[in-house]
Structure formats: structure tokens, C-alpha cells
Write an enzyme that holds these catalytic residues in place. Sequence first.
Site, PDB file in Angstrom:
ATOM      1  N   ARG A  63     -37.035 -42.302   2.184  1.00  0.00           N
ATOM      2  CA  ARG A  63     -36.045 -41.261   2.504  1.00  0.00           C
ATOM      3  C   ARG A  63     -36.321 -40.773   3.917  1.00  0.00           C
ATOM      4  NH1 ARG A  63     -35.959 -36.304  -1.475  1.00  0.00           N
ATOM      5  NH2 ARG A  63     -37.947 -35.860  -0.511  1.00  0.00           N
ATOM      6  N   TRP A  98     -32.441 -35.104 -10.148  1.00  0.00           N
ATOM      7  CA  TRP A  98     -33.535 -34.108 -10.015  1.00  0.00           C
ATOM      8  C   TRP A  98     -32.863 -32.757  -9.818  1.00  0.00           C
ATOM      9  CZ3 TRP A  98     -39.031 -34.745  -9.617  1.00  0.00           C
ATOM     10  CH2 TRP A  98     -39.721 -33.549  -9.401  1.00  0.00           C
ATOM     11  N   GLN A 145     -29.879 -30.333  -1.343  1.00  0.00           N
ATOM     12  CA  GLN A 145     -30.279 -31.067  -0.131  1.00  0.00           C
ATOM     13  C   GLN A 145     -29.124 -31.333   0.816  1.00  0.00           C
ATOM     14  OE1 GLN A 145     -32.858 -34.402  -0.704  1.00  0.00           O
ATOM     15  NE2 GLN A 145     -34.027 -33.431  -2.334  1.00  0.00           N
ATOM     16  N   GLU A 205     -25.522 -34.297  -8.318  1.00  0.00           N
ATOM     17  CA  GLU A 205     -25.823 -34.260  -6.870  1.00  0.00           C
ATOM     18  C   GLU A 205     -24.802 -35.160  -6.155  1.00  0.00           C
ATOM     19  OE1 GLU A 205     -30.243 -35.299  -6.225  1.00  0.00           O
ATOM     20  OE2 GLU A 205     -29.943 -35.379  -8.376  1.00  0.00           O
ATOM     21  N   ASP A 226     -24.666 -29.708  -7.399  1.00  0.00           N
ATOM     22  CA  ASP A 226     -25.959 -29.229  -6.899  1.00  0.00           C
ATOM     23  C   ASP A 226     -26.133 -29.755  -5.479  1.00  0.00           C
ATOM     24  OD1 ASP A 226     -28.620 -28.899  -6.235  1.00  0.00           O
ATOM     25  OD2 ASP A 226     -29.426 -29.742  -8.092  1.00  0.00           O
ATOM     26  N   LYS A 257     -32.516 -25.335  -1.055  1.00  0.00           N
ATOM     27  CA  LYS A 257     -33.374 -25.729   0.071  1.00  0.00           C
ATOM     28  C   LYS A 257     -32.837 -25.368   1.461  1.00  0.00           C
ATOM     29  CE  LYS A 257     -35.044 -29.791  -2.431  1.00  0.00           C
ATOM     30  NZ  LYS A 257     -36.501 -29.743  -2.381  1.00  0.00           N
TER      31      LYS A 257
HETATM   32  C1  LIG Z   1     -30.888 -31.889  -5.788  1.00  0.00           C
HETATM   33  C2  LIG Z   1     -31.996 -30.937  -6.147  1.00  0.00           C
HETATM   34  N1  LIG Z   1     -31.721 -29.909  -6.947  1.00  0.00           N
HETATM   35  C3  LIG Z   1     -32.657 -29.019  -7.293  1.00  0.00           C
HETATM   36  C4  LIG Z   1     -33.950 -29.147  -6.846  1.00  0.00           C
HETATM   37  C5  LIG Z   1     -34.977 -28.153  -7.263  1.00  0.00           C
HETATM   38  O1  LIG Z   1     -35.216 -27.255  -6.241  1.00  0.00           O
HETATM   39  P1  LIG Z   1     -36.548 -26.358  -6.266  1.00  0.00           P
HETATM   40  O2  LIG Z   1     -37.678 -27.284  -6.096  1.00  0.00           O
HETATM   41  O3  LIG Z   1     -36.325 -25.429  -5.112  1.00  0.00           O
HETATM   42  O4  LIG Z   1     -36.554 -25.652  -7.571  1.00  0.00           O
HETATM   43  C6  LIG Z   1     -34.275 -30.206  -5.991  1.00  0.00           C
HETATM   44  C7  LIG Z   1     -35.656 -30.344  -5.494  1.00  0.00           C
HETATM   45  O5  LIG Z   1     -36.064 -31.336  -4.959  1.00  0.00           O
HETATM   46  C8  LIG Z   1     -33.280 -31.130  -5.646  1.00  0.00           C
HETATM   47  O6  LIG Z   1     -33.543 -32.165  -4.840  1.00  0.00           O
END
Ligand SMILES: Cc1ncc(COP(=O)(O)O)c(C=O)c1O
Length: 449
Positions: free
Chosen positions: A421, A153, A261, A225, A258, A287
Site C-alpha cells: 500500500r 476492515w 481512509q 469501503e 466508511d 482517520k
Molecule cells: C476503512 C476503515 N474503517 C475503519 C477503521 C478503524 O479505524 P480506527 O482504527 O480509527 O478505529 C479503519 C482502520 O484502519 C479503516 O481502514
Amino acid sequence: MADRTARTARQAAGPGGGGRAARAADPEHAHLIRYGGAFAQFVVERAAGSWLETEDGRRILDFTSGQMCATLGHGHPAIAEAIQRASGQVVHLFSGFLARDVIELARELMAMLPGPLTRAMFLSTGGEANEAALRLAKLHTGGHEVLAFAGSWHGMTAGAASSTYSAGRRGYGPALPGTMALPTPNPYRCPIAHCRDRCDLTCLEAGIALTDAQSVGAPAAAIIEPILSAGGIVPLPDGYLARLKRHCEQRGMLLIIDEAQTALGRAGAMFAFEQHDVVPDLLTLSKTLGGGLPLSATITTDEIESDAVAKGFLHFTSHVSDPLPAAVGRAVLSTVIAEDLALRATSIGARLRAGLAELHDRHEGIGDVRGAGLMLGLDLVRDRDTREPDERYGTAVTGRCLELGLSLNIVKFAGLGSVLRIAPPLTVSPGEIDLGLQILDQALTDCRR
Ligand SMILES: Cc1ncc(COP(=O)(O)O)c(C=O)c1O
């Protein structure tokens, strides 16, 4: 009562959890677009620390940290003070003008990061930060092919969404050409049915061979991630990131990590990539950087930045370099350091993990407990041998938790819908952890078949 339980369960299921029932709108929501399933049936009036309080006086323990952003808890005084100070000075500017907080936030972040990472730009959301990282990678490499996990994501803007495979792909037309998926290295559910409980990285080799075969010779990046969240709370196996980085280097691809989180303490380190001994070419934060306000960062090296600028890099947005969120970002960084929240995530996380392990011993429906720091997941199964995901149980348990005063997410984006989660604010107290575990225990018992 049955109706109410089902409705609460759908609410707790979160985005995508509403399904058909989401069409039966509450009259109070008549003027809102439903962007991810049903809205909760309560209205939150205030939030403080780990607690939410609804208009009708219910108190709910927040083990989702809002949308995984409120790592300092709700209403932290350092954030409130930063908002007050910045709003009295300067909130927003022409995008080419800088305020002192933006320059200082960049300097303070770089002091926390390893040498090659030297330059940042500040945007609003995680999707935007990834979009900017992908655009930098494409301009620098001249390629356009991007690898991401099948359980990823990365956001809802077009480039980030094209590399988001866990949800939201159908019905919006073509994804960007050149986007390709790698198997998610989940040792509990090996994506190539090869390992069980210990990943030997065969899925990475198989994935790279497949993407090599599909490539038209224009590699740009892999975006990753360090702990997949929407993909089911999957920490990358030992050695995975280093091997992937080698594959990237061999192909002239950049590695984008990325940390929407995971950064700033959540996983028990300031940045989760440090736990893998790998430095990315591009790092994105979002975030947790704003602690609940919209602030994100795209970070890279001098070399990539200079090359992209020489090639005319443009990423001019209305809120790039906005002063107010930058002031909040500085408050978040200094609080994470002053309150030693990475260490706290480790110690309080150990207490939570021990409690979850104890629940695993007593509840057959829990197949696996995994994660790091204060980012933990429970994988619910119909049968411990077959490991068949138990989506019905997951939905019922989250709904029951909410009725009992505990908010936690079911991660259902990967199509499994069976992983809970559990990610309270890093400022959560030991007593709140114990209370959360007690409620979860009760819900697991009440919803047992
Ligand atoms: C790992 C990761 N990257 C990017 C995003 C996207 O972030 P945003 O919703 O602030 O655009 C999320 C959102 O859940 C995420 O979990």
C-alpha cells in the site's frame, strides 16, 4: 545482517506481520502490550512533512501517512495552530455541552456534502464512528443483519469488528448475530472465479443471493469501503455501489459508506462516494478528518436522526463532541480546500502511478498496479499468469525499503500478504515521489529471487 533484514522485514509487515517471532520481545518494549506484531526497532523522535526522523538520526520517507491519517503531512502549521488555540480555550467538556468548534465543524462538513446528509456526531476513532452508524441503522430499521465485504476492515470495537472480515476474527468468541460477508469485488482476483480484470457484478448478485438465503428477515445495513484498503487496495468496480444501493433499498437496509481512509482528498475527490453517483444513508469519516488526531464523524439524514432520537438513541461517550479535536478537524477541512489537496492527489497521484507502471514494465514480480489518487497498491505475484500472491517478496521488499529509508505497508490482512500500500501525505512533493520510486525500484531489484 540476515537477522537484521528479517527483523526489519517483519517490522515493515506491520500488524500481524510479527507472527511467532513477535514473542522475542525487545527489552525496551518489556512493558508494552504487543497489539499487532513486532514494534519497530527504532524510536521516532520527530516528524515533519513527509519525513520521520529517528532518535539515532535516520530519516525515513513516510509513504503510509502515519496510520493513513496524516494526509496534510506531519506537523502541518494549521493543525499546530488549531491545537494551540483550542488548548488555550477549551479541550474537553461534559458530553452534553457544546463548544463553538463542534457546531461549526458540523456546519462546514454539511456544506461539503449532498443534501440528504445533514447531521453529524463527532467521536474519536473509525471503529467508534462505525459503531454509532450501525447502532443508528439498527434502531431505525428495527433489524440487526449487517453485510460487509470479506476483505473489510471497519474497526476493533465489537460491532465494527463483527463486520471486519479481513483479520482478527479468531479467538474472541462469537461475532454479533446477523453479520454476513459479501465477496470482495476484486477484478484482479475474482472472488468467484468468474471474471478476469473486468467485474460484471456477478459476485454481487451471488453474494446477495447467499445473504438473502441466510437472512432471518431482519436486515439493517450494508457497510462498505469505497476502496478496500486492508482488503488489498481494491476500488469498487463501476456500477457496483449503485447496484448495491438498489439491493439495500429493496430489502429495507441502510447503506453505510466508511470513508476512514478515502475522504478529504486521498482518492482524488473530496469524498470517494461522489465518484460513484450514490449518496449513502450513513457516512463515516475518521482517520483523515483529524489529520493525525483522534477525530471521527458519523453523518446521516434528518429522517434517520429524528426517528432514532424518537426511539431513544443513546451513544454517550467520554469524548463525544470534544472541542479540541473539532478545532483540528476544522483546520484540516480548510487546509484540504485551500491547498486543493483532492486535485493535488490526482496530479501527484498520476506521477506516482506512472512511476509504478514503469516499475511494472521492468519487474516481473509486480502483477497489478491499482487504486486511485494517492492511495495506490502493487500486487506482487510469483507468476503473472497464475497470479499466485508472493508474500515472501512483499515482506522482503517492504523490509528492504525501510532499510533504505522508505516506509510503506504490506497489506496482509486479507490473508494474501502480497499487496504494497503506497499512500504518502497529499502534501508530498514531486521530488519525494521520485525518491520513493527510486528506493522501491532498488528494493524490488535487491529482493528478486
Ligand atoms: C476503512 C476503515 N474503517 C475503519 C477503521 C478503524 O479505524 P480506527 O482504527 O480509527 O478505529 C479503519 C482502520 O484502519 C479503516 O481502514
